[in-house]
Design a protein around this motif. Structure first.
Motif, mmCIF file in Angstrom:
data_model
loop_
_atom_site.group_PDB
_atom_site.id
_atom_site.type_symbol
_atom_site.label_atom_id
_atom_site.label_comp_id
_atom_site.label_asym_id
_atom_site.label_seq_id
_atom_site.Cartn_x
_atom_site.Cartn_y
_atom_site.Cartn_z
ATOM 1 N N PHE A 143 -0.994 -3.733 -1.713
ATOM 2 C CA PHE A 143 -1.953 -3.009 -0.882
ATOM 3 C C PHE A 143 -2.576 -3.919 0.172
ATOM 4 O O PHE A 143 -2.691 -3.539 1.338
ATOM 5 N N ILE A 144 -2.945 -5.120 -0.216
ATOM 6 C CA ILE A 144 -3.566 -6.049 0.736
ATOM 7 C C ILE A 144 -2.549 -6.469 1.808
ATOM 8 O O ILE A 144 -2.838 -6.422 3.006
ATOM 9 N N GLY A 145 -1.357 -6.869 1.379
ATOM 10 C CA GLY A 145 -0.341 -7.336 2.327
ATOM 11 C C GLY A 145 0.139 -6.255 3.277
ATOM 12 O O GLY A 145 0.239 -6.468 4.490
ATOM 13 N N ARG A 146 0.435 -5.077 2.719
ATOM 14 C CA ARG A 146 0.926 -3.990 3.568
ATOM 15 C C ARG A 146 -0.180 -3.485 4.494
ATOM 16 O O ARG A 146 0.070 -3.187 5.661
ATOM 17 N N SER A 147 -1.403 -3.355 3.978
ATOM 18 C CA SER A 147 -2.513 -2.907 4.829
ATOM 19 C C SER A 147 -2.741 -3.878 5.980
ATOM 20 O O SER A 147 -2.958 -3.457 7.117
ATOM 21 N N ALA A 148 -2.683 -5.170 5.689
ATOM 22 C CA ALA A 148 -2.880 -6.165 6.749
ATOM 23 C C ALA A 148 -1.858 -5.960 7.859
ATOM 24 O O ALA A 148 -2.204 -5.978 9.046
#
Length: 193
Positions: A143-148
């Motif tokens: 979630f953090i990587g894709r959202s970034a």
């Protein structure tokens, strides 16, 4: 040859279609587990066509991508033997092996970086399932990587706005061919390495 400008015009038409958010979510979900086309090809023109909704589009893309990543994780956990021939026939074996090495070296941090590498995200999700990575850290890092990544794409479109759209429309064929040549060079390099 004006191939990319025609594709760009088509993408801009799709970007304002009333069902475009659903198509974007479907593409995002599929790309994270089995489909080869990244959602950026829809997210960027949609964000550019309607900058007021760019953040919403980035959020939808992120959520659908993580959900697709969970499917990729499950494929890796329960069906890797079935799909490993596809990984080989699609030319992803070397990249898959690289992903496994990254997991061995960096663990869950590899998932955070996955959104910004040229290696398809689906290989990360499948490999995470194969090695039985802890599920909750996998989902959180995804979630953090894709959202970034997706909020960066949407943010660039909002920041650039109409002037970026005009320049992109003007130079899309040059950009498209340069990217195509770079991808071919990367694939050739990966094959001879």
């Amino acid at each position: 040859m004006r191939l990319f400008s025609k594709l760009y015009e088509r993408a801009m038409l799709w970007a304002v279609h009333r069902h475009a958010p659903w198509y974007l979510m479907g593409l995002s979900f599929a790309e994270s587990s089995f489909f080869p086309v990244p959602p950026d090809v829809m997210l960027a023109p949609m964000s550019l066509a309607n900058t007021r909704k760019a953040w919403r589009y980035a959020a939808l893309t992120s959520i659908a991508s993580v959900a697709g990543g969970v499917l990729g994780y499950l494929i890796g956990s329960f069906a890797f033997e079935m799909i490993s021939p596809w990984i080989a026939s699609a030319g992803y074996s070397g990249q898959y092996d690289q992903v496994v090495l990254w997991f061995e070296r960096w663990g869950v941090w590899a998932i955070l970086l996955a959104g910004f590498t040229p290696i398809p995200y689906k290989l990360f999700t499948i490999a995470a399932g194969v090695i039985s990575m802890a599920f909750l850290p996998f989902v959180l890092a995804s979630f953090i990587g894709r959202s970034a990544r997706f909020f960066l794409v949407a943010g660039l479109m909002v920041w650039g706005g109409e002037p970026m759209e005009k320049n992109l429309r003007r130079y899309v064929d040059i950009i498209g061919w340069v990217v195509f040549v770079l991808v071919v060079m990367i694939v050739v390099y990966a094959q001879i390495r």
